[in-house]
Design an enzyme around this catalytic site. Structure first.
Site, short mmCIF file in Angstrom:
data_model
loop_
_atom_site.label_atom_id
_atom_site.label_comp_id
_atom_site.label_asym_id
_atom_site.label_seq_id
_atom_site.Cartn_x
_atom_site.Cartn_y
_atom_site.Cartn_z
N CYS A 85 -9.19 -31.02 -38.90
CA CYS A 85 -7.99 -30.16 -38.91
C CYS A 85 -6.71 -30.97 -38.68
CB CYS A 85 -8.11 -29.08 -37.84
SG CYS A 85 -9.73 -28.34 -37.77
N CYS A 208 -9.07 -16.06 -32.39
CA CYS A 208 -9.45 -17.08 -33.40
C CYS A 208 -8.40 -17.19 -34.49
CB CYS A 208 -10.75 -16.68 -34.08
SG CYS A 208 -12.08 -16.28 -32.94
N LYS A 330 -3.12 -19.50 -35.29
CA LYS A 330 -3.68 -18.18 -34.99
C LYS A 330 -3.24 -17.11 -35.98
CE LYS A 330 -5.35 -14.66 -33.46
NZ LYS A 330 -5.35 -14.28 -34.85
N HIS A 334 -4.71 -21.16 -40.95
CA HIS A 334 -5.18 -22.53 -40.74
C HIS A 334 -6.01 -23.04 -41.92
CE1 HIS A 334 -6.48 -26.14 -38.89
NE2 HIS A 334 -7.52 -25.70 -38.23
#
Ligand code: COA
Length: 386
Positions: A85, A208, A330, A334
């Site tokens: 990431c 998440c 969030k 992402h």
């Protein structure tokens, strides 16, 4: 030592998008070029670094070459950067170092990920490949599972609770509701967050980040040529990168990321600033607990102090240090490899006073971007300023 400026930055919307990876990256590059005040053609870019995990196995080998095709970058040196990431946080650092060294005058850093067209099981596999293989992934531990363990430990050490996490989610969704590029543009309440289905205790749905598609790009230029492109450059004042042990059980602490601390120290030292000088930050909140831990590791709050800081409104727009005005991972979303330069896109706008209405951080002159790979094995931190 030469100074390096960001002279343009742009991105696609994040979310479940119909376009393929090539088209997404071309759109982000075009958006970055169009954001250059005096205009820039793709031919001005001398070399580019592109972050991507290659989710789904879409193009594991030579991904950079494919990504460059529709973006009209195919004849220059293109590099694919894979650090989970944190791929494009590291791509940005590589482009920064290349310009700073004098090797090139204009470089592009970007990232892309296409995730939503995979089945649930396939998504979980491709998220899992960035975790430790023998002790974590093959034992069935997902990223939600890792961060669930981290949150449980934080609860035990510091008395943090689910409502503290819910406040992070509510703030993220509020900011994203004002961001046209965000994956989720819907506000939520504390009650929504508290009553959402469990994903991996104590983390529930709104704790998440989502699975998103998207691409981002930033254009860096040496001080020597920056004014040719803009009268309002954003300077890269400091850059830091660090790595930690891959498996969480091998690390000294579950509630602090050593790579964040090291990368942040290096970036702030180079920039000659302390955390008190930073007036807006985009931090890596892949799960709500990750934002609290980031605030503590970066020094915005003492260990265990980020929940109170959030409850006191200090991290909201108009607070002492607005955090994730974009909506963060969030709620902005992402798309793994695109996230790091996505943070730069947000801060580029914020520092130039161009952020969307309702989420502007007024008067900010120093900003920080914090991009983490996986559960903390890799981290890149950048300090930007005007
Ligand atoms: N936050 C808020 N809402 C979410 C969401 C999230 N993270 N993920 C999905 N939703 C919403 C969807 O929009 C959908 O809403 P709708 O019914 O109104 O259309 C609903 O929840 C169900 O969506 P679905 O895609 O079926 O969810 P899911 O159960 O398959 O996936 C998660 C949910 C949380 C498991 C998934 O988003 C996930 O794995 N996130 C973590 C990704 C990750 O680990 N990234 C790397 C970090 S290091």
């Amino acid at each position: 030592v030469a100074k390096v400026a960001v002279v343009g930055a742009g991105q696609t919307r994040f979310g479940a998008l119909p376009s393929g990876g090539r088209a997404l990256f071309a759109e982000a590059v075009q958006a970055a070029l169009s954001s250059v005040d005096k205009g820039m053609a793709p031919g001005e870019v001398e070399e580019a670094w592109i972050g991507s995990v290659g989710t789904g196995g879409w193009q594991l080998g030579n991904l950079a070459a494919l990504a460059g095709e529709e973006a009209a970058l195919s004849s220059i040196g293109l590099h694919r950067v894979e650090n989970a990431c944190a791929s494009s946080g590291f791509a940005f650092r590589d482009a920064y170092l290349a310009v700073k060294s004098g090797a090139v005058q204009v470089a592009l850093a970007g990232g892309l990920e296409k995730m939503t067209d995979l089945s649930g099981a396939h998504q979980r596999y491709w998220l899992g490949v960035s975790g430790e293989t023998e002790w974590e992934r093959l034992a069935g531990l997902t990223f939600g599972g890792v961060y669930g363990l981290i949150a449980s430990r934080h609860f035990r050490e510091f008395g943090t609770g689910r409502e503290d996490l819910a406040r992070v989610a509510v703030k993220a969704h509020r900011n994203a509701s004002k961001n046209p590029a965000a994956h989720f543009r819907k506000e939520i309440s504390i009650e929504d967050a508290m009553t959402a289905p469990a994903v991996s205790e104590p983390l529930h749905l709104y704790d998440c980040c989502p699975v998103s598609d998207g691409a981002t790009a930033a254009i860096l230029a040496s001080e020597e040529v920056a004014r040719k492109w803009t009268d309002s450059p954003v300077w890269v004042r400091g850059s830091g990168a660090a790595t930690d042990l891959l498996a969480v059980h091998q690390r000294e602490s579950l509630t602090s990321l050593g790579a964040t601390k090291k990368a942040a120290r290096a970036a702030m030292r180079e920039a000659g600033v302390s955390v008190r000088d930073v007036k807006v930050a985009e931090v890596h909140d892949c799960f709500t607990i990750a934002e609290l831990i980031a605030l503590e590791d970066l020094g915005f709050a003492p260990a265990g102090g980020a929940a109170k800081m959030t409850a006191d409104g200090e991290t909201g727009i108009g607070g002492r240090i607005p955090v994730n005005p974009s909506g963060g991972l969030k709620a902005k979303g992402h798309p793994l490899g695109a996230t790091g330069t996505g943070q730069v896109c947000e801060l580029f706008k914020q520092l130039r006073g161009q952020a969307d209405k309702g989420r502007e951080v007024k008067g900010a002159e120093v900003a920080l971007a914090h991009n983490v790979g996986g559960s903390g094995a890799t981290c890149a931190v950048h300090v930007l300023g005007i």
